[in-house]
Motif scaffolding. Structure first.
Motif, PDB file in Angstrom:
ATOM      1  N   ASP A 250       0.813  -1.223   0.000  1.00  0.00           N
ATOM      2  CA  ASP A 250       0.000   0.000   0.000  1.00  0.00           C
ATOM      3  C   ASP A 250       0.843   1.269   0.000  1.00  0.00           C
ATOM      4  OD1 ASP A 250      -2.511  -1.157  -0.118  1.00  0.00           O
ATOM      5  OD2 ASP A 250      -2.693  -1.351   2.055  1.00  0.00           O
ATOM      6  N   ILE A 278      -3.369  -2.659  -5.390  1.00  0.00           N
ATOM      7  CA  ILE A 278      -4.576  -2.237  -6.104  1.00  0.00           C
ATOM      8  C   ILE A 278      -5.121  -0.920  -5.553  1.00  0.00           C
ATOM      9  CG2 ILE A 278      -5.219  -4.617  -6.674  1.00  0.00           C
ATOM     10  CD1 ILE A 278      -7.364  -4.410  -4.458  1.00  0.00           C
ATOM     11  N   ASN A 279      -4.414  -0.331  -4.600  1.00  0.00           N
ATOM     12  CA  ASN A 279      -4.933   0.868  -3.936  1.00  0.00           C
ATOM     13  C   ASN A 279      -4.460   2.122  -4.665  1.00  0.00           C
ATOM     14  OD1 ASN A 279      -6.261   2.456  -2.082  1.00  0.00           O
ATOM     15  ND2 ASN A 279      -5.452   1.363  -0.308  1.00  0.00           N
ATOM     16  N   GLU A 281      -6.030   4.740  -5.506  1.00  0.00           N
ATOM     17  CA  GLU A 281      -6.559   6.006  -4.989  1.00  0.00           C
ATOM     18  C   GLU A 281      -5.615   6.634  -3.970  1.00  0.00           C
ATOM     19  OE1 GLU A 281     -10.530   5.830  -3.606  1.00  0.00           O
ATOM     20  OE2 GLU A 281     -11.386   5.466  -5.596  1.00  0.00           O
ATOM     21  N   GLU A 374     -16.400  -3.767  -9.241  1.00  0.00           N
ATOM     22  CA  GLU A 374     -16.666  -2.357  -8.975  1.00  0.00           C
ATOM     23  C   GLU A 374     -18.104  -2.200  -8.514  1.00  0.00           C
ATOM     24  OE1 GLU A 374     -15.821   0.627  -7.785  1.00  0.00           O
ATOM     25  OE2 GLU A 374     -14.106   0.354  -9.133  1.00  0.00           O
ATOM     26  N   THR A 600     -16.675  -5.027  -2.672  1.00  0.00           N
ATOM     27  CA  THR A 600     -15.849  -4.861  -3.864  1.00  0.00           C
ATOM     28  C   THR A 600     -14.482  -5.469  -3.581  1.00  0.00           C
ATOM     29  OG1 THR A 600     -14.961  -2.715  -3.174  1.00  0.00           O
ATOM     30  CG2 THR A 600     -17.020  -2.696  -4.452  1.00  0.00           C
ATOM     31  N   GLN A 602     -11.743  -3.983  -3.697  1.00  0.00           N
ATOM     32  CA  GLN A 602     -11.005  -3.020  -2.887  1.00  0.00           C
ATOM     33  C   GLN A 602     -11.379  -3.141  -1.411  1.00  0.00           C
ATOM     34  OE1 GLN A 602      -8.162  -1.062  -2.385  1.00  0.00           O
ATOM     35  NE2 GLN A 602      -8.678  -0.268  -4.405  1.00  0.00           N
ATOM     36  N   SER A 603     -12.666  -3.230  -1.104  1.00  0.00           N
ATOM     37  CA  SER A 603     -13.073  -3.304   0.305  1.00  0.00           C
ATOM     38  C   SER A 603     -12.813  -4.678   0.908  1.00  0.00           C
ATOM     39  CB  SER A 603     -14.558  -2.943   0.452  1.00  0.00           C
ATOM     40  OG  SER A 603     -15.395  -3.891  -0.195  1.00  0.00           O
ATOM     41  N   LYS A 605     -10.047  -6.446   0.445  1.00  0.00           N
ATOM     42  CA  LYS A 605      -8.611  -6.671   0.678  1.00  0.00           C
ATOM     43  C   LYS A 605      -8.330  -6.760   2.183  1.00  0.00           C
ATOM     44  CE  LYS A 605      -5.525  -3.500  -0.608  1.00  0.00           C
ATOM     45  NZ  LYS A 605      -4.476  -3.271   0.398  1.00  0.00           N
ATOM     46  N   TYR A 638      -6.178  -7.304  -9.250  1.00  0.00           N
ATOM     47  CA  TYR A 638      -7.529  -7.287  -8.667  1.00  0.00           C
ATOM     48  C   TYR A 638      -8.088  -8.706  -8.569  1.00  0.00           C
ATOM     49  CZ  TYR A 638      -8.678  -2.311  -8.247  1.00  0.00           C
ATOM     50  OH  TYR A 638      -8.743  -1.006  -7.840  1.00  0.00           O
TER      51      TYR A 638
END
Length: 666
Positions: A250, A278-279, A281, A374, A600, A602-603, A605, A638
């Protein structure tokens, strides 16, 4: 029967595995632990802390990771006091220390709230707008009244800071070419956004080293800038003997450079999984686990942590298809089953219905998750779950029924039909509706112009007053349109006037047809008349975010079409019923109902479930449309994260047509 490897325990320490022993015995001054999902990364760092003498400092990149690190330390070395900080907290404390002990920095004002930063962002936008006056631009500078638009702008600025892009603003030569370069890097439609950020940073730091205010996103970048300019300032910072950095995948550019400067003579041990980068953002980048790490630390030793305590051999084989030579090793005594379910890709509901059928087949509960690439994929899945009466929680994101783009359309239907019955005593929906309208149809100018003629809000913050008024009387939505959203003011720009005129015309047409047209027809009129795709791209400044919102809108329109001839009031009642159902029901004897998780990638992980359902394994869905090899590599990461969340079983949902199946598993 499922067995666990040595890093799993119940309230006690156990013997380390052979891989962990090699790590514990290494004397390398810089050590990169190349871990894989479910291999006990944080536990291994805690074992190191228990053995190493001297001052040990643990570092993480999120508050959740920091808490998990403390929990592992309590098991592995309860007798030692080891401080664990987020890198953000470390940077803040060191900036304060430098200001108090050196001459390198006057401690700036610390800001943390949106309301503190909003005026400065708006002032920067006004300055850029004045530069553009007389030149054609499609960028909407009138975002002051849209809280969500301001939040999106500041989140994007935070991402830019994380990649150290804002330090480029200090360059003597910063021209239009550089603006365009940064637009491409951050997938922005409008160069004016970068110009606004440039002006914002110039106001925050009018000259090198003179900082007027700081927000949390500034700490790492500002500290790097100071240490670059005054290298001797590093001596004002404390020295650790051992730095342990968790979740290295990260790390972003600002943190990567800061840790190099902060480290000095400390032994550095980092652990991460480069396949979990994958972070984006927060600016995470795989090069900081690969070539970038080797350049910064050429003498570093790399040791593996490859044996998962989570996944069985079938999941290992699948992961190797997704990421050949990923170095993942399953535990021989762990059994995981991989299933494939086909659906008719031409049917918009086919995948969602297949997912729900499998969820029914498996036992409902906290050990079952549906993982989406997503959030836009949730529309069909949520509707299928609601139709089947299966309780679920949206994990880390809002239900589609509550998103601003959907709430804005629902508000248009209420005003067009004149029916507000479903909003009575529904404070949540009323407030979210105002949020949605402000996101899409932001109001600019001085609120006093409106109050002088309508006077329904009273004193105080205009935005909150709008919410309070709609909560008290939902019919106030009509006045929001007539008095704010469609009312032309003397200070409006030409683009704003044209937008208000178009909105007024479309709303008038919707009102005229509300008695005879279906809700779907009214929504189509709004979509075409307001050019929602263009409005979405103006509102959601990041290209990928805008694309996801447009997918949500298309799926919502499809759902409306399936309601046939239902008029707006009936459709709004159906949406209300579904929204109530998402709030969940009490379980037996007052306990919590067993619900599945809708997450998702992302959430998800850092999490795990006994059973994972992975829908939409088709081209354009997972992977998303990719323009180059780098983006396709990100889609592979992902997929790796999604697959490695499963323990006992993973079900992949693929289209029946082989040519439409995801390339990620080919």
């Amino acid at each position: 029967m499922r067995l666990f490897i040595g890093t799993i325990r119940t309230g006690m320490r156990v013997s380390p595995s052979s891989e962990q022993e090699a790590i514990l015995n290494s004397r390398a001054q810089t050590l990169m632990i190349e871990a894989r999902a479910g291999t006990g990364k944080t536990t291994t760092l805690s074992m190191l802390a228990a053995r190493e003498p001297g001052v040990v400092l643990g570092l993480c990149f999120s508050e959740g990771a920091r808490q998990r690190f403390y929990e592992k330390l309590a098991l592995e070395c309860p007798e030692r006091k080891v401080q664990v900080l987020t890198v953000e907290a470390l940077a803040r404390s060191q900036l304060t220390r430098i200001a108090e002990h050196g001459n390198w920095l006057d401690l700036p004002e610390r800001w943390s709230s949106l309301e503190q930063m909003r005026p400065m962002l708006v002032a920067a936008a006004n300055t850029v707008w004045q530069r553009h006056e007389g030149r054609y631009t499609e960028f909407d500078f009138d975002f002051e009244r849209s809280t969500q638009r301001v939040e999106m702008m500041l989140q994007l600025l935070a991402q830019m800071k994380a990649t150290l892009a804002t330090l480029r603003f200090e360059d003597e030569v910063f021209d239009y070419f550089t603006f365009d370069e940064l637009c491409n890097q951050f997938q922005l439609e409008d160069r004016e956004i970068v110009e606004i950020f440039h002006e914002f940073e110039r106001r925050r730091q009018p000259q090198a080293g003179h900082i007027l205010w700081q927000a949390p996103v500034d700490y790492a970048t500002d500290l790097v800038s100071i240490l670059r300019r005054f290298p001797e300032a590093v001596h004002d910072m404390p020295q650790a003997n051992l730095l342990l950095v968790d979740e290295w995948h990260d790390v972003n550019a600002a943190e990567f450079e800061l840790l190099q400067l902060f480290r000095r003579h400390a032994r550095l041990v980092v652990v991460g999984d480069r396949h979990q980068v994958i972070n984006a953002e927060r600016g995470a980048d795989p090069r900081f686990s690969g070539g970038g790490f080797e350049l910064a630390f050429p003498d570093a030793e790399r040791l593996p942590l490859s044996q998962s305590r989570r996944c069985g051999v079938s999941l290992k084989k699948l992961l190797e298809r997704a990421l050949p030579k990923c170095g993942f090793d399953s535990h021989p005594d762990t059994y995981s089953e991989v299933r494939h379910v086909e659906y008719d890709q031409a049917g918009p509901q086919a995948c969602a219905q297949a997912v729900v059928a499998k969820a029914k087949e498996l036992a409902l509960g906290p050990d079952l998750a549906i993982i989406l690439r997503e959030v836009d994929q949730s529309v069909e899945i949520e509707n299928a779950l609601l139709d089947a009466g299966l309780p679920y929680n949206c994990d880390g994101f809002a239900s589609y029924l509550k998103r601003p783009e959907i709430m804005a359309l629902r508000a248009l239907l209420h005003v067009a039909s004149g029916d507000y019955s479903t909003l009575k005593a529904d404070k949540e929906s009323c407030e979210l509706m105002v949020d949605g309208l402000q996101t899409y149809f932001a109001v600019s100018g001085d609120r006093r112009d409106y109050e002088s003629s309508h006077g329904i809000y009273g004193s105080g913050d205009a935005y909150q007053q709008q919410k309070d008024a709609v909560v008290r009387d939902p019919e106030t939505l009509e006045f929001m349109f007539s008095g704010l959203l469609c009312a032309e003011q003397h200070y409006d720009s030409g683009a704003t006037r044209r937008w208000k005129q178009r909105l007024a015309e479309v709303l008038a047409q919707m009102k005229a047809q509300a008695a005879t047209a279906s809700a779907a027809q009214l929504l189509q009129l709004a979509s075409s008349g307001l050019d929602l795709p263009a409005a979405t791209r103006r509102t959601f400044v990041n290209r990928a975010h805008a694309d996801s919102v447009l997918r949500t809108l298309r799926a919502f329109m499809d759902f409306a079409n399936r309601q046939g001839d239902a008029k707006a009031p009936a459709f709004l009642e159906e949406l209300r019923r579904r929204q109530v159902a998402t709030r969940g029901k009490p379980g037996a004897r007052g306990g919590a109902a067993k619900v599945l998780a809708l997450a998702t990638v992302q959430s998800a992980k850092g999490r795990e479930w006994q059973h994972v359902l992975l829908p939409y394994m088709e081209e354009g869905q997972f992977p998303r449309a990719t323009r180059n090899g780098e983006e396709f590599a990100e889609e592979r990461r992902y997929l790796y994260v999604a697959i490695s969340r499963a323990i006992r079983g993973l079900t992949l949902f693929e289209p029946a047509a082989a040519e439409r199946r995801s390339r990620l598993l080919s």
